[in-house]
Design a protein around this motif. Structure first.
Motif, PDB file in Angstrom:
ATOM      1  N   PHE A  41       9.925 -23.004   4.041  1.00 45.74           N
ATOM      2  CA  PHE A  41      10.034 -23.004   2.583  1.00 45.74           C
ATOM      3  C   PHE A  41      10.669 -21.709   2.084  1.00 45.74           C
ATOM      4  O   PHE A  41      10.578 -20.670   2.726  1.00 45.74           O
ATOM      5  CB  PHE A  41       8.650 -23.147   1.930  1.00 45.74           C
ATOM      6  N   ARG A  42      11.285 -21.802   0.907  1.00 43.42           N
ATOM      7  CA  ARG A  42      11.658 -20.639   0.116  1.00 43.42           C
ATOM      8  C   ARG A  42      10.932 -20.770  -1.218  1.00 43.42           C
ATOM      9  O   ARG A  42      11.198 -21.694  -1.987  1.00 43.42           O
ATOM     10  CB  ARG A  42      13.174 -20.556  -0.085  1.00 43.42           C
ATOM     11  N   VAL A  43      10.029 -19.842  -1.478  1.00 45.91           N
ATOM     12  CA  VAL A  43       9.212 -19.895  -2.686  1.00 45.91           C
ATOM     13  C   VAL A  43       9.736 -18.862  -3.676  1.00 45.91           C
ATOM     14  O   VAL A  43       9.664 -17.659  -3.437  1.00 45.91           O
ATOM     15  CB  VAL A  43       7.724 -19.617  -2.360  1.00 45.91           C
ATOM     16  N   LYS A  78      15.197 -26.265   4.843  1.00 44.02           N
ATOM     17  CA  LYS A  78      14.142 -25.581   4.098  1.00 44.02           C
ATOM     18  C   LYS A  78      13.928 -26.263   2.751  1.00 44.02           C
ATOM     19  O   LYS A  78      14.857 -26.749   2.114  1.00 44.02           O
ATOM     20  CB  LYS A  78      14.490 -24.111   3.892  1.00 44.02           C
ATOM     21  N   ILE A  79      12.666 -26.286   2.334  1.00 43.71           N
ATOM     22  CA  ILE A  79      12.306 -26.867   1.037  1.00 43.71           C
ATOM     23  C   ILE A  79      12.222 -25.736   0.025  1.00 43.71           C
ATOM     24  O   ILE A  79      11.602 -24.701   0.277  1.00 43.71           O
ATOM     25  CB  ILE A  79      10.966 -27.628   1.123  1.00 43.71           C
ATOM     26  N   GLU A  80      12.873 -25.941  -1.128  1.00 42.61           N
ATOM     27  CA  GLU A  80      12.863 -24.947  -2.192  1.00 42.61           C
ATOM     28  C   GLU A  80      11.666 -25.194  -3.109  1.00 42.61           C
ATOM     29  O   GLU A  80      11.386 -26.323  -3.501  1.00 42.61           O
ATOM     30  CB  GLU A  80      14.153 -25.027  -3.022  1.00 42.61           C
ATOM     31  N   VAL A  81      10.961 -24.108  -3.442  1.00 38.66           N
ATOM     32  CA  VAL A  81       9.785 -24.198  -4.305  1.00 38.66           C
ATOM     33  C   VAL A  81       9.928 -23.167  -5.417  1.00 38.66           C
ATOM     34  O   VAL A  81      10.320 -22.029  -5.163  1.00 38.66           O
ATOM     35  CB  VAL A  81       8.477 -23.930  -3.528  1.00 38.66           C
ATOM     36  N   VAL A  82       9.620 -23.566  -6.638  1.00 41.58           N
ATOM     37  CA  VAL A  82       9.621 -22.635  -7.768  1.00 41.58           C
ATOM     38  C   VAL A  82       8.213 -22.560  -8.350  1.00 41.58           C
ATOM     39  O   VAL A  82       7.605 -23.593  -8.645  1.00 41.58           O
ATOM     40  CB  VAL A  82      10.614 -23.069  -8.864  1.00 41.58           C
ATOM     41  N   VAL A  83       7.688 -21.353  -8.471  1.00 47.44           N
ATOM     42  CA  VAL A  83       6.407 -21.113  -9.133  1.00 47.44           C
ATOM     43  C   VAL A  83       6.731 -20.469 -10.474  1.00 47.44           C
ATOM     44  O   VAL A  83       7.349 -19.397 -10.520  1.00 47.44           O
ATOM     45  CB  VAL A  83       5.506 -20.185  -8.295  1.00 47.44           C
TER      46      VAL A  83
END
Length: 393
Positions: A41-43, A78-83
Motif C-alpha cells: 500500500f501507499r497511504v 500497490k493499492i493507493e489509500v488516502v486518509v
C-alpha cells in the motif's frame, strides 16, 4: 514503512474525485501531503492525520493477508489509500478503475464500537478492513477475465457487476468472521430482522440487490449492508465455506460477465455500483439452486434464530413504548435537554424529505426541525442553550 514528502498535492485522486464521490466536497489545495509506503500500500495523509495514517497502514497489511487467504486472491500492484479529514461522519469509499484505491475519512474512535458493532481497536481498522474488502472482492479475476485483463487492462473488472447484496455483504460478513461482531449482528440489525419476521415483510431479492429510490423501510443501503452479510453466511453455512469463492470463479470465468465488465466500467467509471445482470446462472452453478428458491430458503433459515430471540424477549417481558414523533423511517441518537423540556434526536429523511436534527416535547407535541442536512451524533450543552452535533455528510 517508509515516508515520502509531497507538497500541496491531492495526489492521484485529485479534487474532482472527492467532489463527485464524496458528495461535492472539496479538498483544501493548501494541505501538505506525505506518504507511508508499505509492502502492498501507499497511504497518503495530510498534516495532523499522521497517527491515523499509521493505524491505517498497519490495518491495511493485516486486511491484505486476511482477505487474500479468504478469497484466495491478491490484487496486483500497490493499492493507493488516502486518509483525509474531510467530514465529521465516519465513512469511506473504494474505486477500482483506473487503479485500486480507497479513501478513509477520519472519525471519532467511539464509532468502531457503536454503530459498527466492532471489536476492532480503532475506527481506522474498521474502515480499512471494510474498504479493502471491496477491493479484494471486486478486483477478482480468474481464467478468461484474467486473460482479458492482461490484454485490455483494468477495464476488465467483472466484480463491479455484482448485486449490491454481495458488494456490501461480503466486507461486513468478513468482519463478522474475523472479529465475531460487525453490523451483521449489531442490535439494531437484530431488531430489524425481528420486525421482518413478526410482520412477515422481508425485502425481495431485487430490492436487496440494487440501489434505487425506495420510500419504504428498510431503505436500500440498509438492506444491502445489513441483510447482505446474513445472505453470505446462509450460503456458506448451507452449501459450504467455498460457496462464495465458487460464485466468484463462475462469474470471473464466464465470457459474458468478463466482457460485460467493460460496459459496466463505462457506465460507472471508477465506482463499483452493483450494475449486475441476471445472477441466476451464477448462483445455480455454485449451489445447484437459482433465485427465487435461494431467497425463499434464507427467509426460512433466518426465522429459526430470530424466533428464538423473540421468545427470549417475550419471556423477559416487553418494555412498554409510546410513539412520540410522527416522523418514521430513521430516527435515532435521542438526547434530553438538561431541564427535561425537550427531546432532541437525529432524523434520516426518506426519499423526498430532508433529514436533520429535530426536537419534541415529552408528550409528543411541538415537534420542530432544528438543523437540516446530514446527521450524526449529538449532545445538548449543560446549560441547555445549545447543542453540539456531528455533521454526517
Amino acid at each position: 514503512m517508509k515516508y515520502s514528502f509531497r507538497i500541496a498535492v491531492v495526489l492521484f485522486l485529485g479534487v474532482l474525485v472527492f467532489s463527485t464521490a464524496a458528495g461535492a466536497q472539496f479538498v483544501d489545495p493548501g494541505l501538505t501531503w506525505q506518504t507511508i509506503e508499505t509492502p502492498h500500500f501507499r497511504v497518503h495523509f495530510h498534516e495532523n492525520s499522521e497517527g491515523m495514517a499509521q493505524l491505517t497502514a498497519v490495518a491495511a497489511e493485516e486486511a491484505y493477508e486476511w482477505w487474500g487467504e479468504k478469497l484466495d486472491y491478491y490484487p496486483s500492484g500497490k493499492i493507493e489509500v488516502v486518509v483525509i479529514d474531510l467530514q465529521d461522519g465516519p465513512n469511506g469509499f473504494a474505486n477500482l478503475v483506473p487503479n485500486n484505491q480507497f479513501v478513509n475519512f477520519t472519525a471519532y474512535a467511539g464509532f468502531a464500537g457503536g454503530f459498527a458493532n466492532s471489536e476492532s481497536s480503532s475506527w481506522e481498522e474498521v474502515v480499512t478492513f471494510h474498504e479493502y474488502g471491496h477491493i479484494a472482492d471486486l478486483d477478482y479475476v480468474s481464467g478468461l477475465s484474467e486473460t482479458f485483463r492482461n490484454i485490455f487492462g483494468r477495464v476488465i473488472v467483472p466484480g463491479i457487476q455484482e448485486p449490491t447484496l454481495l458488494v456490501e455483504g461480503i466486507p461486513t460478513y468478513g468482519e463478522y468472521l474475523i472479529r465475531g461482531s460487525s453490523r451483521a449482528n449489531e442490535p439494531r440489525v437484530s431488531m430489524m430482522l425481528r420486525t421482518m419476521v413478526l410482520e412477515n415483510n422481508f425485502p425481495t431479492y431485487q430490492e436487496a440487490s440494487f440501489y434505487y429510490n425506495r420510500s419504504e423501510w428498510p431503505f436500500p443501503g440498509s438492506i444491502s449492508h445489513d441483510v447482505g452479510p446474513w445472505f453470505i453466511r446462509y450460503l456458506e453455512d448451507t452449501y459450504g465455506e467455498e460457496t462464495y469463492m465458487m460464485i466468484k470463479k463462475h462469474q470471473a470465468e464466464n465470457p459474458m460477465w468478463a466482457i460485460g465488465s467493460v460496459v459496466g466500467s463505462l457506465i460507472v467509471p471508477g465506482q463499483f455500483a452493483g450494475v449486475s445482470g441476471d445472477f441466476n446462472a451464477i448462483y445455480e452453478q455454485a449451489t445447484g439452486k437459482a433465485m427465487p428458491e435461494l431467497w425463499t430458503e434464507i427467509k426460512a433459515w433466518l426465522r429459526t434464530p430470530i424466533n428464538e430471540q423473540i421468545q427470549d424477549i417475550e419471556a423477559q417481558g416487553i418494555t412498554p413504548s409510546r410513539q412520540l414523533s410522527q416522523w418514521a423511517f430513521f430516527s435515532t441518537n435521542s438526547r434530553w435537554s438538561p431541564d427535561g423540556e425537550w427531546l432532541y434526536y437525529t432524523h434520516g429523511g426518506s426519499p423526498g424529505r430532508f433529514g436533520g436534527i429535530r426536537r419534541i416535547r415529552p408528550g409528543g407535541t411541538d415537534g420542530q426541525a432544528v438543523v437540516s442536512g446530514g446527521f450524526g451524533d449529538l449532545a445538548v450543552t449543560r446549560d441547555g442553550t445549545g447543542f453540539i452535533y456531528v455533521w454526517g455528510g
